[in-house]
Design a protein around this motif. Structure first.
Motif, short mmCIF file in Angstrom:
data_model
loop_
_atom_site.label_atom_id
_atom_site.label_comp_id
_atom_site.label_asym_id
_atom_site.label_seq_id
_atom_site.Cartn_x
_atom_site.Cartn_y
_atom_site.Cartn_z
N PRO A 182 0.80 -1.23 0.00
CA PRO A 182 0.00 0.00 0.00
C PRO A 182 0.84 1.28 0.00
CG PRO A 182 -0.08 -1.11 2.14
CD PRO A 182 0.58 -2.06 1.20
N GLY A 183 2.09 1.22 0.40
CA GLY A 183 2.93 2.41 0.41
C GLY A 183 3.76 2.59 -0.84
N SER A 184 3.60 1.71 -1.84
CA SER A 184 4.42 1.79 -3.05
C SER A 184 3.97 2.94 -3.93
CB SER A 184 4.33 0.48 -3.84
OG SER A 184 2.99 0.21 -4.22
N ALA A 185 4.85 3.35 -4.85
CA ALA A 185 4.53 4.45 -5.75
C ALA A 185 3.37 4.07 -6.65
CB ALA A 185 5.76 4.80 -6.59
N PRO A 186 2.43 4.98 -6.89
CA PRO A 186 1.29 4.66 -7.75
C PRO A 186 1.74 4.29 -9.16
CG PRO A 186 0.96 6.74 -6.59
CD PRO A 186 2.38 6.35 -6.37
N LEU A 187 1.10 3.30 -9.72
CA LEU A 187 1.40 2.91 -11.10
C LEU A 187 0.72 3.87 -12.06
CD1 LEU A 187 0.93 -0.97 -10.89
CD2 LEU A 187 3.09 0.28 -11.00
N LYS A 188 1.32 4.05 -13.21
CA LYS A 188 0.71 4.83 -14.28
C LYS A 188 0.78 4.04 -15.57
CE LYS A 188 5.01 7.37 -15.26
NZ LYS A 188 5.62 8.71 -15.37
N GLU A 189 0.18 4.56 -16.62
CA GLU A 189 0.15 3.84 -17.89
C GLU A 189 1.53 3.80 -18.53
OE1 GLU A 189 -0.82 8.15 -18.62
OE2 GLU A 189 -1.42 6.61 -17.17
N GLU A 190 1.79 2.74 -19.30
CA GLU A 190 3.01 2.66 -20.10
C GLU A 190 2.66 3.02 -21.54
OE1 GLU A 190 4.11 -1.47 -19.44
OE2 GLU A 190 3.07 -2.08 -21.26
N TYR A 191 3.66 3.54 -22.27
CA TYR A 191 3.45 4.01 -23.64
C TYR A 191 4.32 3.24 -24.62
CZ TYR A 191 0.93 8.05 -21.79
OH TYR A 191 0.02 8.85 -21.17
N SER A 192 3.76 2.99 -25.80
CA SER A 192 4.53 2.36 -26.88
C SER A 192 4.53 3.28 -28.09
CB SER A 192 3.92 1.00 -27.26
OG SER A 192 2.57 1.14 -27.65
N GLN A 193 5.66 3.28 -28.80
CA GLN A 193 5.82 4.04 -30.04
C GLN A 193 6.33 3.08 -31.10
OE1 GLN A 193 5.39 7.40 -30.60
NE2 GLN A 193 5.17 8.25 -28.55
N GLY A 194 5.84 3.22 -32.32
CA GLY A 194 6.28 2.34 -33.39
C GLY A 194 6.41 3.06 -34.71
N LEU A 195 7.40 2.64 -35.48
CA LEU A 195 7.64 3.19 -36.81
C LEU A 195 8.09 2.06 -37.72
CD1 LEU A 195 8.18 5.63 -38.80
CD2 LEU A 195 10.52 5.65 -37.88
N ASP A 196 7.51 2.01 -38.93
CA ASP A 196 8.04 1.06 -39.91
C ASP A 196 8.01 1.66 -41.31
OD1 ASP A 196 5.37 0.72 -40.82
OD2 ASP A 196 5.07 -1.06 -39.62
N VAL A 197 8.95 1.22 -42.12
CA VAL A 197 9.09 1.67 -43.51
C VAL A 197 9.37 0.45 -44.35
CG1 VAL A 197 10.36 3.11 -45.13
CG2 VAL A 197 10.00 3.91 -42.78
N GLY A 198 8.68 0.32 -45.48
CA GLY A 198 8.88 -0.87 -46.29
C GLY A 198 8.66 -0.62 -47.77
N VAL A 199 9.06 -1.60 -48.55
CA VAL A 199 8.87 -1.59 -49.99
C VAL A 199 8.31 -2.95 -50.39
CG1 VAL A 199 11.23 -2.35 -50.46
CG2 VAL A 199 9.95 -1.13 -52.24
N GLN A 200 7.40 -2.97 -51.35
CA GLN A 200 6.80 -4.23 -51.76
C GLN A 200 6.48 -4.22 -53.25
OE1 GLN A 200 3.31 -4.61 -49.31
NE2 GLN A 200 2.28 -2.83 -50.16
N TRP A 201 6.50 -5.42 -53.81
CA TRP A 201 6.20 -5.62 -55.23
C TRP A 201 5.07 -6.63 -55.34
CZ3 TRP A 201 6.62 -4.09 -60.11
CH2 TRP A 201 6.38 -5.02 -61.14
#
Length: 611
Positions: free
Chosen positions: A426-445
């Motif tokens: 009960p005395g631990s630091a409050p949790l908060k949300e975690e964040y994700s970031q993503g980037l992708d680059v591609g080529v297709q035929w």
């Protein structure tokens, strides 16, 4: 340091699949026809040609699923680019599905639009362990953070569709037997016409299993039982209006080992039950599509061990989703969703609003949008995604495209994580949300003859990751970022009218916030699948999978391994089909997780009667 990611025996393993056809590398006759744009739903949540998408999507069609012949959904997923599977045993065992190196609980799963997640677990996650492949028609996999359209936990999305009976009445009855006392009986019935359609599926699976835990010297087997029912229907009301419903239930019982602290306990068992349903009202015409749906799922799990315990969880959702077309090129996509999660100890709700634009301008397609989530505990959270696809060249031979996407997502602390800290720290630091970031680059035929080649580079990060701190025995926020970077290569090659190859390779370099390798993330995964159909009634499929350079939770290297699976389907007539499946054909012996064995060579014989 290896010059190549695979050893000579592993290259030989890949070659074995290619050896199925002696003319595999011979020049094949060109196929006629124009480029056909496959329609996908997962990227925008509206039907859109895959050739207009800037996001990274994989598709398993009904033919792919039947050719592969696997009994569980996760085995099909393991053949796809960017996906790594870890199992602590056979059917029904604890299973992790990691897309681009991220945890299972950062992935969302939908079956016929019905969200399938277990909020009673330490982290809210799909119920991968108990998902049979019976009655599957299509699987779409969207890789990378997808918070903009799907909200919390959407670090990747898997959408599964069951078979349809849209015209007339039909069905089938099937049975399969195999190694370790495996037995499966399944049935399906459905019908459809202008008024609507329905389908009902059922299956029951039992296996004696094998002794999973390497330190267990009793020799006892870890068996599994599963009974699954799935039903769906649609009633067309006229004027573009329709009502749809989906219902699903599964009951499972799984034996497992190592459920105690300090000593090896082999007599452990989990019983689980899930009930879920969805009802939706939809309207479609030439310029607009919209739908309002309500869903609810309940899951309970009872574990019997020296220290027995039970978990229960419930999720209720209401979703309004629409798109509006202006002219022929511009679409506005918008929606509102409400979700309430609850366990006996705690509950929480969240409301999300999203708006996106999609437009085609000549050979350029883009999709851009934003989302605002209002979480009861953590306030307002913003997400975005931008994706674009540009046709660089187009001719009678095919299309060359450049694609890119960038987006983010978040994961709020699970109900379990919140409740655990409130009770035990009960005395631990409050949790908060975690964040994700993503980037992708591609080529297709895309070739009009059916050839597809694609290469994609990606990078993802997790900030403020929620971890279990072994020093304080509490859930805490990790400082800094964990990272996943890599390259995905894909090739679909129609060698001839009777031979085709589908292959992929994933390089995934992962790091924790401390700079260490993330556990159970293989650095190299390769699949090569070959389908040979010398006659209309016979289809032979072989897949070689090579997995290298993963570490265990102890920081030591896990086994590299290579698997060859074989599937044969023969139709005596349109009404009778015989199947033979051999998994782990080379009888490879390895541990995908420390001290957890895999089965050796497994053989299965099945018979299906259609009507």
């Amino acid at each position: 340091m290896k010059f190549l990611p695979f050893s000579a025996p592993q290259v030989s393993c890949l070659a074995l699949c290619c050896a199925i056809s002696p003319n595999l590398l011979a020049e094949s006759p060109a196929k006629t026809g124009t480029f056909e744009e496959e329609i996908v739903v997962i990227s925008t949540r509206m039907p859109t040609p895959i050739a207009q998408q800037g996001t990274s999507i994989s598709v398993l069609t009904e033919v792919d699923i039947e050719d592969q012949g696997y009994e569980s959904l996760v085995e099909h997923l393991a053949t796809q680019v960017g996906v790594a599977i870890t199992r602590t045993g056979g059917y029904g065992s604890q299973t992790a599905v990691r897309i681009r190196g991220e945890e299972s609980y950062r992935t969302r799963l939908y079956i016929d639009g019905l969200p399938v997640s277990d909020v009673s677990q330490p982290q809210t996650a799909p119920v991968w362990d108990d998902l049979s492949a019976t009655a599957l028609k299509r699987v779409e996999i969207l890789r990378g953070p997808q918070g903009m359209l799907f909200g919390a936990d959407a670090g990747g999305v898997v959408s599964v569709s069951s078979r349809d009976f849209s015209q007339g009445f039909g069905g089938d009855v099937g049975a399969k037997v195999g190694s370790d006392g495996f037995q499966r009986i399944s049935a399906a019935v459905g019908g459809g016409g202008e008024v609507g359609q329905f389908a009902v599926f059922g299956s029951t699976t039992e296996t004696d299993g094998y002794n999973v835990f390497a330190l267990d010297t009793t020799g006892e087997r870890d068996g599994y039982e599963n009974t699954t029912y799935h039903a769906k229907g649609q009633l067309n009301l006229g004027g573009g209006w329709s009502i749809s419903a989906v219902g699903r239930q599964h009951d499972a019982e799984n034996d497992f080992d190592n459920c105690s602290f300090g000593y090896v306990e082999s007599n452990c068992m989990t019983e689980s039950e899930m009930k879920a349903g969805l009802v939706s009202v939809d309207f479609n015409n030439d310029i607009a599509r919209q739908g309002l749906s309500f869903s609810k799922s309940d899951i309970s799990r009872d574990t019997f061990a020296p220290f027995s315990y039970s978990y229960e969880g419930e999720v209720e959702r209401a979703v309004y989703l629409a798109d509006f077309t202006i002219g022929e090129q511009l679409s506005i996509i918008y929606g509102v969703d409400y979700e309430q999660q609850a366990t006996p100890a705690i509950e929480r709700d969240q409301t999300g609003y999203h708006l996106a634009l999609a437009q085609t301008i000549g050979g350029f397609n883009y999709h851009i949008g934003g989302r605002l989530d209002d979480n009861e505990e953590f306030g307002n959270i913003e997400s975005y995604r931008a994706a674009a696809n540009w046709t660089l060249a187009q001719s009678d031979a095919g299309q060359l495209q450049l694609k890119a996407s960038a987006g983010n997502g978040f994961r709020a602390p699970s109900l379990y994580e919140q409740d655990y800290n409130a009770v035990w720290a009960p005395g631990s630091a409050p949790l908060k949300e975690e964040y994700s970031q993503g980037l992708d680059v591609g080529v297709q035929w895309f070739s009009n003859a059916g050839l597809r080649l694609a290469a994609t580079a990606f990078k993802q990060t997790i900030e403020d990751e929620i971890i279990f701190d072994l020093f304080t025995y509490t859930y805490a926020q990790a400082m800094g970022e964990s990272e996943s970077t890599g390259v995905e290569l894909e090739a679909i090659v129609p060698v001839s009218d009777s031979v085709s190859i589908k292959s992929n390779y994933t390089y995934n370099d992962t790091e924790t916030n401390a700079g260490d390798n993330r556990v159970r993330r293989p650095e190299h995964i390769a699949n090569i699948g070959v389908v040979v159909s010398p006659m209309d009634s016979l289809r032979v499929f072989a897949n070689a999978r090579i997995v290298n350079d993963a570490i265990g939770i102890d920081g030591e290297a896990l086994d590299d391994y290579e698997l060859v699976d074989l599937s044969v389907r023969y139709a005596f007539s349109p009404l009778v089909e015989l199947t033979l499946n051999i998994e782990n054909l080379l009888d490879d012996d390895y541990q995908p997780a420390r001290n957890y064995r895999v089965a050796g060579r497994q053989s299965y014989l099945g018979l299906q009667l259609n009507f």
